[in-house]
Design a protein around this motif. Structure first.
Motif, PDB file in Angstrom:
ATOM      1  N   GLY A   1      10.406   4.138   0.790  1.00 14.17           N
ATOM      2  CA  GLY A   1      11.098   5.119  -0.043  1.00 14.17           C
ATOM      3  C   GLY A   1      11.921   6.092   0.787  1.00 14.17           C
ATOM      4  N   GLU A   2      11.318   6.614   1.849  1.00 11.41           N
ATOM      5  CA  GLU A   2      12.046   7.548   2.712  1.00 11.41           C
ATOM      6  C   GLU A   2      13.214   6.858   3.407  1.00 11.41           C
ATOM      7  N   SER A   3      13.000   5.629   3.838  1.00 10.46           N
ATOM      8  CA  SER A   3      14.071   4.874   4.490  1.00 10.46           C
ATOM      9  C   SER A   3      15.236   4.639   3.533  1.00 10.46           C
ATOM     10  N   LEU A   4      14.914   4.325   2.290  1.00 12.19           N
ATOM     11  CA  LEU A   4      15.963   4.105   1.301  1.00 12.19           C
ATOM     12  C   LEU A   4      16.728   5.399   1.014  1.00 12.19           C
ATOM     13  N   LEU A   5      16.007   6.514   0.970  1.00 14.81           N
ATOM     14  CA  LEU A   5      16.689   7.806   0.777  1.00 14.81           C
ATOM     15  C   LEU A   5      17.658   8.093   1.918  1.00 14.81           C
ATOM     16  N   TRP A   6      17.209   7.841   3.151  1.00 17.41           N
ATOM     17  CA  TRP A   6      18.092   8.033   4.305  1.00 17.41           C
ATOM     18  C   TRP A   6      19.312   7.126   4.213  1.00 17.41           C
ATOM     19  N   ALA A   7      19.082   5.865   3.850  1.00 11.24           N
ATOM     20  CA  ALA A   7      20.184   4.908   3.781  1.00 11.24           C
ATOM     21  C   ALA A   7      21.203   5.298   2.710  1.00 11.24           C
ATOM     22  N   VAL A   8      20.720   5.637   1.524  1.00 12.65           N
ATOM     23  CA  VAL A   8      21.625   6.028   0.443  1.00 12.65           C
ATOM     24  C   VAL A   8      22.364   7.313   0.823  1.00 12.65           C
ATOM     25  N   GLY A   9      21.661   8.240   1.458  1.00 14.14           N
ATOM     26  CA  GLY A   9      22.306   9.481   1.892  1.00 14.14           C
ATOM     27  C   GLY A   9      23.382   9.249   2.932  1.00 14.14           C
ATOM     28  N   VAL A  10      23.095   8.429   3.924  1.00 14.38           N
ATOM     29  CA  VAL A  10      24.072   8.152   4.989  1.00 14.38           C
ATOM     30  C   VAL A  10      25.282   7.414   4.422  1.00 14.38           C
TER      31      VAL A  10
ATOM     32  N   LEU B   1      26.248  -2.056  -0.609  1.00 16.51           N
ATOM     33  CA  LEU B   1      24.868  -2.529  -0.753  1.00 16.51           C
ATOM     34  C   LEU B   1      24.341  -3.138   0.552  1.00 16.51           C
ATOM     35  N   PRO B   2      25.108  -4.010   1.227  1.00 12.33           N
ATOM     36  CA  PRO B   2      24.612  -4.488   2.523  1.00 12.33           C
ATOM     37  C   PRO B   2      24.434  -3.361   3.543  1.00 12.33           C
ATOM     38  N   ALA B   3      25.318  -2.368   3.517  1.00  6.99           N
ATOM     39  CA  ALA B   3      25.178  -1.241   4.448  1.00  6.99           C
ATOM     40  C   ALA B   3      23.899  -0.460   4.160  1.00  6.99           C
ATOM     41  N   ILE B   4      23.596  -0.252   2.888  1.00  5.03           N
ATOM     42  CA  ILE B   4      22.356   0.443   2.521  1.00  5.03           C
ATOM     43  C   ILE B   4      21.147  -0.352   2.992  1.00  5.03           C
ATOM     44  N   ALA B   5      21.179  -1.678   2.799  1.00  2.04           N
ATOM     45  CA  ALA B   5      20.057  -2.523   3.217  1.00  2.04           C
ATOM     46  C   ALA B   5      19.863  -2.475   4.731  1.00  2.04           C
ATOM     47  N   ILE B   6      20.948  -2.544   5.483  1.00  3.43           N
ATOM     48  CA  ILE B   6      20.846  -2.526   6.949  1.00  3.43           C
ATOM     49  C   ILE B   6      20.339  -1.172   7.441  1.00  3.43           C
ATOM     50  N   ILE B   7      20.897  -0.098   6.935  1.00  2.00           N
ATOM     51  CA  ILE B   7      20.477   1.240   7.381  1.00  2.00           C
ATOM     52  C   ILE B   7      19.040   1.507   6.963  1.00  2.00           C
ATOM     53  N   SER B   8      18.655   1.047   5.777  1.00  2.00           N
ATOM     54  CA  SER B   8      17.266   1.215   5.335  1.00  2.00           C
ATOM     55  C   SER B   8      16.316   0.462   6.263  1.00  2.00           C
ATOM     56  N   GLY B   9      16.669  -0.746   6.643  1.00  2.00           N
ATOM     57  CA  GLY B   9      15.846  -1.518   7.577  1.00  2.00           C
ATOM     58  C   GLY B   9      15.713  -0.840   8.926  1.00  2.00           C
ATOM     59  N   ILE B  10      16.809  -0.298   9.434  1.00  2.00           N
ATOM     60  CA  ILE B  10      16.770   0.422  10.716  1.00  2.00           C
ATOM     61  C   ILE B  10      15.877   1.655  10.600  1.00  2.00           C
TER      62      ILE B  10
ATOM     63  N   GLN C   1      13.382   2.064   8.558  1.00  2.00           N
ATOM     64  CA  GLN C   1      11.985   1.622   8.475  1.00  2.00           C
ATOM     65  C   GLN C   1      11.429   1.312   9.855  1.00  2.00           C
ATOM     66  N   VAL C   2      12.221   0.636  10.671  1.00  2.00           N
ATOM     67  CA  VAL C   2      11.774   0.311  12.030  1.00  2.00           C
ATOM     68  C   VAL C   2      11.512   1.598  12.811  1.00  2.00           C
ATOM     69  N   ILE C   3      12.417   2.548  12.723  1.00  2.00           N
ATOM     70  CA  ILE C   3      12.250   3.825  13.433  1.00  2.00           C
ATOM     71  C   ILE C   3      11.008   4.551  12.935  1.00  2.00           C
ATOM     72  N   LYS C   4      10.839   4.602  11.619  1.00  2.00           N
ATOM     73  CA  LYS C   4       9.689   5.301  11.027  1.00  2.00           C
ATOM     74  C   LYS C   4       8.375   4.630  11.440  1.00  2.00           C
TER      75      LYS C   4
ATOM     76  N   ASP D   1       0.834  -1.202   0.000  1.00  2.00           N
ATOM     77  CA  ASP D   1       0.000   0.000   0.000  1.00  2.00           C
ATOM     78  C   ASP D   1       0.877   1.264   0.000  1.00  2.00           C
ATOM     79  N   GLU D   2       0.238   2.400  -0.256  1.00  2.00           N
ATOM     80  CA  GLU D   2       0.970   3.648  -0.455  1.00  2.00           C
ATOM     81  C   GLU D   2       1.755   4.086   0.780  1.00  2.00           C
ATOM     82  N   TYR D   3       1.202   3.885   1.957  1.00  2.00           N
ATOM     83  CA  TYR D   3       1.905   4.317   3.173  1.00  2.00           C
ATOM     84  C   TYR D   3       3.208   3.540   3.343  1.00  2.00           C
ATOM     85  N   ILE D   4       3.157   2.220   3.182  1.00  2.00           N
ATOM     86  CA  ILE D   4       4.360   1.411   3.345  1.00  2.00           C
ATOM     87  C   ILE D   4       5.365   1.735   2.241  1.00  2.00           C
ATOM     88  N   GLN D   5       4.883   2.002   1.039  1.00  2.00           N
ATOM     89  CA  GLN D   5       5.784   2.421  -0.038  1.00  2.00           C
ATOM     90  C   GLN D   5       6.485   3.726   0.336  1.00  2.00           C
ATOM     91  N   ARG D   6       5.738   4.646   0.926  1.00  3.33           N
ATOM     92  CA  ARG D   6       6.323   5.931   1.342  1.00  3.33           C
ATOM     93  C   ARG D   6       7.374   5.725   2.427  1.00  3.33           C
TER      94      ARG D   6
END
Length: 135
Positions: free
Chosen positions: A78-87, A113-122, A124-127, A70-75
């Motif tokens: 998406g935001e989590s991935l932006l944070w991960a790529v930025g960090v 790539l593993p660092a991006i995946a881990i930071i994105s997951g973290i 998402q949990v925070i969000k 659904d749109e909320y989870i996609q959002r």
């Protein structure tokens, strides 16, 4: 969570784990073959790149799963991935700039790539924890 949604998530997780298992098998096989055989430069290059193939299929699986959410989870994703790529991007740039000025240990880009995946997951949990407190 509905029964149909649980089945869909379980099916995704099984496929995800199968792709990871394929990646690890191809990685292990390529390392063993490279270490035990005297291969040409082209064969060695092929072996070095071969573990990327299961990761490409894993990426396709994740994108298809993302599109089904659904749109909320996609959002949130998406935001989590932006944070991960930025960090990870800022850390890589800072490390590169530091390496230009002082002696630092070398670092393989294969860990990005593993660092991006881990930071994105973290992220998402925070969000999602923040969303739980809003209810």
């Amino acid at each position: 969570m509905s029964n149909e949604l649980e089945k869909k998530e379980k099916k995704f997780l099984i496929k995800f784990m199968m792709h990871i298992a394929m990646f690890l098998a191809v990685l292990g096989l390529s390392v063993v073959m490279n270490e035990t055989n005297d291969l040409s430069i082209y064969s060695t290059g092929f072996l070095a790149m071969s573990p990327v193939v299961p990761i490409i299929f894993l990426l396709r699986l994740v994108i298809n799963h993302y599109r089904s959410l659904d749109e909320y989870i996609q959002r949130v994703m998406g935001e989590s991935l932006l944070w991960a790529v930025g960090v990870v991007g800022c850390a890589a740039m800072a490390y590169g700039l530091l390496a230009e000025m002082v002696e630092v240990p070398s670092f393989s880009p294969a860990f990005m790539l593993p660092a991006i995946a881990i930071i994105s997951g973290i992220a998402q949990v925070i969000k999602l924890k923040g969303y739980d407190h809003e209810e």
